[in-house]
Design an enzyme around this catalytic site. Structure first.
Site, PDB file in Angstrom:
ATOM      1  N   CYS A 119       1.022  -1.312   0.064  1.00  0.00           N
ATOM      2  CA  CYS A 119      -0.046   0.037  -0.015  1.00  0.00           C
ATOM      3  C   CYS A 119       0.854   1.173  -0.032  1.00  0.00           C
ATOM      4  O   CYS A 119       0.547   2.283  -0.752  1.00  0.00           O
ATOM      5  CB  CYS A 119      -0.991  -0.027   1.182  1.00  0.00           C
ATOM      6  SG  CYS A 119      -2.182  -1.538   1.069  1.00  0.00           S
ATOM      7  N   VAL A 120       1.954   1.188   0.715  1.00  0.00           N
ATOM      8  CA  VAL A 120       2.680   2.567   0.642  1.00  0.00           C
ATOM      9  C   VAL A 120       3.249   2.595  -0.847  1.00  0.00           C
ATOM     10  O   VAL A 120       3.230   3.645  -1.365  1.00  0.00           O
ATOM     11  CB  VAL A 120       3.954   2.228   1.686  1.00  0.00           C
ATOM     12  CG1 VAL A 120       5.141   3.559   1.366  1.00  0.00           C
ATOM     13  CG2 VAL A 120       3.529   2.464   3.098  1.00  0.00           C
TER      14      VAL A 120
END
Length: 191
Positions: A119-120
């Site tokens: 997700c980052v």
């Protein structure tokens, strides 16, 4: 002068040692993220929290209405801070993140959170594609050990590879100390 926001990605209880997806160095990442958030609040910068919920059938983690989806207390949102719920790795996909940033006149974002390789990474790449200057705070992010075929890939290598890839053309990668000292505030390099 650029207007900056802090995006706190998925710092949720599911990633703690007692959660279903424990991450290596999650406590260190959360402590550093808390420092970034507190400094942003003192500077009057926008802080947006993104929280993942898994809506896929058969999923056994990040289940809505369970303790695992709760934000880790150390980085809980202030009453006036937005909390966006997402269902995909990219924090922009099917959320109001872009609209929230644009309404506030934001052109620079700083990302902290989890997981570095999911997700980052997805959020940083999308943000750069939307034209935001992107900074990722290296030591305020965490990930897990992975496997590739028969090869075990330690979390430190997973994290380093993703930070290196983002630095190549999507984001500036800085430490918490560097960010808080005021460095790392210029736009990400263009590819």
């Amino acid at each position: 002068m650029n207007k900056r926001a802090i995006i706190v990605v998925d710092l949720q209880k599911e990633y703690l040692p007692e959660g279903k997806l424990p991450l290596v160095s999650i406590h260190n990442a959360t402590s550093n993220a808390a420092r970034v958030i507190e400094t942003a609040r003192l500077r009057g910068e926008l802080v947006i929290h993104v929280r993942h919920e898994n809506v896929q059938s058969g999923a056994n983690f990040f289940i809505p209405n369970t303790a695992g989806v709760e934000i880790i207390p150390q980085v809980c949102p202030a009453p006036d801070e937005a909390v966006l719920v997402k269902n995909y790795p990219n924090s922009f996909r099917a959320t109001a993140l872009e609209q929230t940033l644009d309404a506030a006149g934001i052109d620079e974002i700083v990302i902290v959170g989890a997981m570095s390789h999911m997700c980052v990474d997805a959020t940083a790449r999308a943000a750069a594609d939307f034209g935001y200057g992107v900074t990722v705070v290296d030591d305020a992010c965490a990930t897990m050990n992975l496997k590739h075929g028969a090869q075990d890939v330690p979390a430190a290598q997973v994290h380093a590879a993703h930070m290196a890839a983002l630095a190549f053309g999507y984001a500036r990668i800085v430490s918490t100390s560097t960010l808080l000292a005021g460095a790392g505030e210029s736009r990400a390099p263009s590819a």
